[in-house]
Design a protein around this motif. Structure first.
Motif, PDB file in Angstrom:
ATOM      1  N   GLN A   1      -3.727 -14.202 -10.891  1.00 63.94           N
ATOM      2  CA  GLN A   1      -4.185 -13.459 -10.083  1.00 63.94           C
ATOM      3  C   GLN A   1      -3.354 -12.183  -9.766  1.00 63.94           C
ATOM      4  O   GLN A   1      -1.766 -12.408  -9.689  1.00 63.94           O
ATOM      5  CB  GLN A   1      -4.467 -14.113  -8.530  1.00 63.94           C
ATOM      6  CG  GLN A   1      -5.251 -13.282  -7.507  1.00 63.94           C
ATOM      7  CD  GLN A   1      -6.612 -13.033  -7.876  1.00 63.94           C
ATOM      8  OE1 GLN A   1      -7.622 -13.968  -8.165  1.00 63.94           O
ATOM      9  NE2 GLN A   1      -6.978 -11.591  -7.943  1.00 63.94           N
ATOM     10  N   LYS A   2      -3.763 -10.944  -9.488  1.00 65.72           N
ATOM     11  CA  LYS A   2      -3.391  -9.770  -9.044  1.00 65.72           C
ATOM     12  C   LYS A   2      -3.528  -9.444  -7.790  1.00 65.72           C
ATOM     13  O   LYS A   2      -4.592  -9.847  -7.237  1.00 65.72           O
ATOM     14  CB  LYS A   2      -3.676  -8.577 -10.128  1.00 65.72           C
ATOM     15  CG  LYS A   2      -3.224  -8.661 -11.537  1.00 65.72           C
ATOM     16  CD  LYS A   2      -3.693  -7.726 -12.283  1.00 65.72           C
ATOM     17  CE  LYS A   2      -3.062  -7.645 -13.551  1.00 65.72           C
ATOM     18  NZ  LYS A   2      -3.672  -6.696 -14.412  1.00 65.72           N
ATOM     19  N   GLY A   3      -2.432  -8.841  -7.119  1.00 63.54           N
ATOM     20  CA  GLY A   3      -2.541  -8.517  -5.686  1.00 63.54           C
ATOM     21  C   GLY A   3      -2.008  -7.139  -5.633  1.00 63.54           C
ATOM     22  O   GLY A   3      -1.107  -6.553  -6.244  1.00 63.54           O
ATOM     23  N   LYS A   4      -2.544  -6.066  -4.524  1.00 60.91           N
ATOM     24  CA  LYS A   4      -2.174  -4.889  -4.257  1.00 60.91           C
ATOM     25  C   LYS A   4      -2.008  -4.522  -2.878  1.00 60.91           C
ATOM     26  O   LYS A   4      -3.016  -5.164  -2.132  1.00 60.91           O
ATOM     27  CB  LYS A   4      -3.170  -4.029  -5.225  1.00 60.91           C
ATOM     28  CG  LYS A   4      -2.634  -2.466  -5.222  1.00 60.91           C
ATOM     29  CD  LYS A   4      -3.916  -1.762  -5.956  1.00 60.91           C
ATOM     30  CE  LYS A   4      -3.129  -0.333  -6.324  1.00 60.91           C
ATOM     31  NZ  LYS A   4      -3.033   0.587  -5.093  1.00 60.91           N
ATOM     32  N   TYR A   5      -1.094  -3.812  -2.434  1.00 60.31           N
ATOM     33  CA  TYR A   5      -1.159  -3.315  -1.241  1.00 60.31           C
ATOM     34  C   TYR A   5      -0.144  -1.994  -1.427  1.00 60.31           C
ATOM     35  O   TYR A   5       1.003  -2.112  -1.664  1.00 60.31           O
ATOM     36  CB  TYR A   5      -0.538  -4.187  -0.240  1.00 60.31           C
ATOM     37  CG  TYR A   5      -0.602  -3.738   1.347  1.00 60.31           C
ATOM     38  CD1 TYR A   5      -1.682  -3.955   1.949  1.00 60.31           C
ATOM     39  CD2 TYR A   5       0.470  -2.775   1.505  1.00 60.31           C
ATOM     40  CE1 TYR A   5      -1.553  -3.505   3.396  1.00 60.31           C
ATOM     41  CE2 TYR A   5       0.425  -2.272   2.874  1.00 60.31           C
ATOM     42  CZ  TYR A   5      -0.691  -2.583   3.738  1.00 60.31           C
ATOM     43  OH  TYR A   5      -0.676  -2.121   5.044  1.00 60.31           O
TER      44      TYR A   5
ATOM     45  N   ALA B   1       1.655   0.852  -2.804  1.00 58.58           N
ATOM     46  CA  ALA B   1       2.166   0.908  -4.170  1.00 58.58           C
ATOM     47  C   ALA B   1       2.782  -0.174  -4.521  1.00 58.58           C
ATOM     48  O   ALA B   1       3.125  -0.342  -5.647  1.00 58.58           O
ATOM     49  CB  ALA B   1       3.246   2.113  -4.243  1.00 58.58           C
ATOM     50  N   GLY B   2       2.774  -1.205  -3.942  1.00 51.66           N
ATOM     51  CA  GLY B   2       3.170  -2.757  -4.251  1.00 51.66           C
ATOM     52  C   GLY B   2       2.225  -3.384  -4.998  1.00 51.66           C
ATOM     53  O   GLY B   2       1.105  -3.349  -4.522  1.00 51.66           O
TER      54      GLY B   2
ATOM     55  N   LYS C   1       5.548 -11.523 -10.992  1.00 55.32           N
ATOM     56  CA  LYS C   1       5.853 -10.207 -11.485  1.00 55.32           C
ATOM     57  C   LYS C   1       5.666  -9.287 -10.532  1.00 55.32           C
ATOM     58  O   LYS C   1       4.525  -9.180 -10.024  1.00 55.32           O
ATOM     59  CB  LYS C   1       5.560  -9.887 -12.880  1.00 55.32           C
ATOM     60  CG  LYS C   1       6.143  -8.367 -13.424  1.00 55.32           C
ATOM     61  CD  LYS C   1       7.437  -8.648 -13.925  1.00 55.32           C
ATOM     62  CE  LYS C   1       7.915  -7.206 -14.346  1.00 55.32           C
ATOM     63  NZ  LYS C   1       9.161  -7.090 -14.163  1.00 55.32           N
ATOM     64  N   SER C   2       6.440  -8.664 -10.050  1.00 50.98           N
ATOM     65  CA  SER C   2       6.378  -7.381  -9.293  1.00 50.98           C
ATOM     66  C   SER C   2       6.349  -5.931  -9.675  1.00 50.98           C
ATOM     67  O   SER C   2       7.263  -5.808 -10.550  1.00 50.98           O
ATOM     68  CB  SER C   2       7.463  -7.288  -8.083  1.00 50.98           C
ATOM     69  OG  SER C   2       7.240  -6.148  -7.085  1.00 50.98           O
ATOM     70  N   GLN C   3       5.077  -5.351  -9.501  1.00 53.75           N
ATOM     71  CA  GLN C   3       4.941  -4.010 -10.530  1.00 53.75           C
ATOM     72  C   GLN C   3       4.693  -3.303  -9.626  1.00 53.75           C
ATOM     73  O   GLN C   3       3.863  -3.285  -8.635  1.00 53.75           O
ATOM     74  CB  GLN C   3       3.926  -4.441 -11.428  1.00 53.75           C
ATOM     75  CG  GLN C   3       3.942  -5.406 -12.377  1.00 53.75           C
ATOM     76  CD  GLN C   3       2.748  -5.808 -12.995  1.00 53.75           C
ATOM     77  OE1 GLN C   3       1.441  -5.615 -12.477  1.00 53.75           O
ATOM     78  NE2 GLN C   3       2.520  -6.362 -14.171  1.00 53.75           N
ATOM     79  N   GLY C   4       5.477  -1.937  -9.575  1.00 58.99           N
ATOM     80  CA  GLY C   4       5.288  -1.023  -8.638  1.00 58.99           C
ATOM     81  C   GLY C   4       6.403  -1.018  -7.725  1.00 58.99           C
ATOM     82  O   GLY C   4       7.493  -0.999  -8.028  1.00 58.99           O
ATOM     83  N   SER C   5       6.058  -0.717  -6.405  1.00 60.56           N
ATOM     84  CA  SER C   5       6.861  -0.487  -5.234  1.00 60.56           C
ATOM     85  C   SER C   5       7.558  -1.800  -5.240  1.00 60.56           C
ATOM     86  O   SER C   5       7.432  -2.804  -5.432  1.00 60.56           O
ATOM     87  CB  SER C   5       6.206  -0.391  -3.943  1.00 60.56           C
ATOM     88  OG  SER C   5       7.037  -0.350  -2.986  1.00 60.56           O
ATOM     89  N   SER C   6       9.149  -1.593  -4.801  1.00 59.32           N
ATOM     90  CA  SER C   6       9.881  -2.587  -4.473  1.00 59.32           C
ATOM     91  C   SER C   6      10.327  -2.768  -2.802  1.00 59.32           C
ATOM     92  O   SER C   6      10.954  -3.645  -2.716  1.00 59.32           O
ATOM     93  CB  SER C   6      11.319  -2.638  -5.227  1.00 59.32           C
ATOM     94  OG  SER C   6      11.862  -1.345  -4.746  1.00 59.32           O
TER      95      SER C   6
ATOM     96  N   ILE D   1       5.347  -8.175   0.068  1.00 56.92           N
ATOM     97  CA  ILE D   1       4.925  -9.328   0.813  1.00 56.92           C
ATOM     98  C   ILE D   1       3.454  -9.298   0.967  1.00 56.92           C
ATOM     99  O   ILE D   1       2.734 -10.209   0.812  1.00 56.92           O
ATOM    100  CB  ILE D   1       5.868  -9.441   2.046  1.00 56.92           C
ATOM    101  CG1 ILE D   1       6.967  -9.898   1.745  1.00 56.92           C
ATOM    102  CG2 ILE D   1       5.073 -10.507   3.023  1.00 56.92           C
ATOM    103  CD1 ILE D   1       8.034 -10.104   2.941  1.00 56.92           C
ATOM    104  N   LYS D   2       2.885  -8.041   1.504  1.00 55.17           N
ATOM    105  CA  LYS D   2       1.539  -7.963   1.674  1.00 55.17           C
ATOM    106  C   LYS D   2       0.680  -7.926   0.468  1.00 55.17           C
ATOM    107  O   LYS D   2      -0.383  -8.454   0.171  1.00 55.17           O
ATOM    108  CB  LYS D   2       1.205  -6.578   2.289  1.00 55.17           C
ATOM    109  CG  LYS D   2       1.868  -6.623   3.803  1.00 55.17           C
ATOM    110  CD  LYS D   2       1.693  -5.303   4.436  1.00 55.17           C
ATOM    111  CE  LYS D   2       2.275  -5.111   5.800  1.00 55.17           C
ATOM    112  NZ  LYS D   2       2.334  -4.035   6.519  1.00 55.17           N
ATOM    113  N   ALA D   3       1.093  -7.316  -0.563  1.00 51.44           N
ATOM    114  CA  ALA D   3       0.377  -7.593  -2.048  1.00 51.44           C
ATOM    115  C   ALA D   3       0.483  -8.907  -2.515  1.00 51.44           C
ATOM    116  O   ALA D   3      -0.524  -9.572  -3.103  1.00 51.44           O
ATOM    117  CB  ALA D   3       1.119  -6.655  -3.209  1.00 51.44           C
TER     118      ALA D   3
END
Length: 172
Positions: free
Chosen positions: A90-94, A96-97, A131-136, A142-144
């Protein structure tokens, strides 16, 4: 069609564990100089598929953490666990995270970065590749992560939505 995503829940407070993710000292510039306070980011969970996050700000460190824990208890979500891991990729986004969660075999452990690791461990996931992609930024990560967990569906939900038997879900 009804949305079968996990709903906010309210378990007993005694079984919830908390983990401090980040603590920042923030300054407000006033006429008399700088006023310092603390901003705490906390995740809480029951190690059994329930997790929440909260933000607290106060002049004192312990008070900001307590406020964050209270906020986190108001934002709990439930997600499905399957044999100690997540049921599917599953992918998650919030903001830029962006995060990517993949199920892992027994004995793999939690392979994830800082803020994601805290959420997954406190939620009870024992084996996962993440894997965290985008904002650190820990807030967005956490929200993503919680967004990705919120989108998870158990095999039972998939079978019910497709109108087929549980055994057919795993055939491919």
């Amino acid at each position: 069609m009804a949305d079968n995503r996990s709903q906010r829940i309210k378990p007993a407070d005694s079984e919830l564990k908390e983990k401090l993710v980040s603590l920042n000292r923030v300054a407000k510039v006033t006429k008399g100089g700088r006023t310092f306070s603390f901003s705490a980011l906390v995740v809480v969970g029951d190690n059994n598929g329930t997790v929440g996050h909260g933000l607290g700000k106060a002049r004192d460190v312990s008070e900001s953490i307590a406020k964050a824990v209270d906020d986190a208890k108001k934002n709990l979500v439930k997600f499905p666990l399957y044999k100690g891991t997540i049921p599917h990729e599953q992918k998650g986004k919030y903001g830029a995270g962006k995060v990517l969660l993949k199920p892992a075999s027994e004995g793999t452990g939690v392979i994830a970065g800082g803020a994601m690791r805290a959420v997954l461990e406190i939620g009870g996931v024992q084996n996962v590749l993440a894997k965290s992609q985008g904002s650190s930024n820990p807030h967005n990560v956490i929200k993503a992560t919680i967004d990705a967990l919120n989108k998870m569906r158990s095999p039972y939900q998939v079978a019910e939505q497709r109108g087929i038997e549980l055994d057919k879900v795993f055939e491919g």
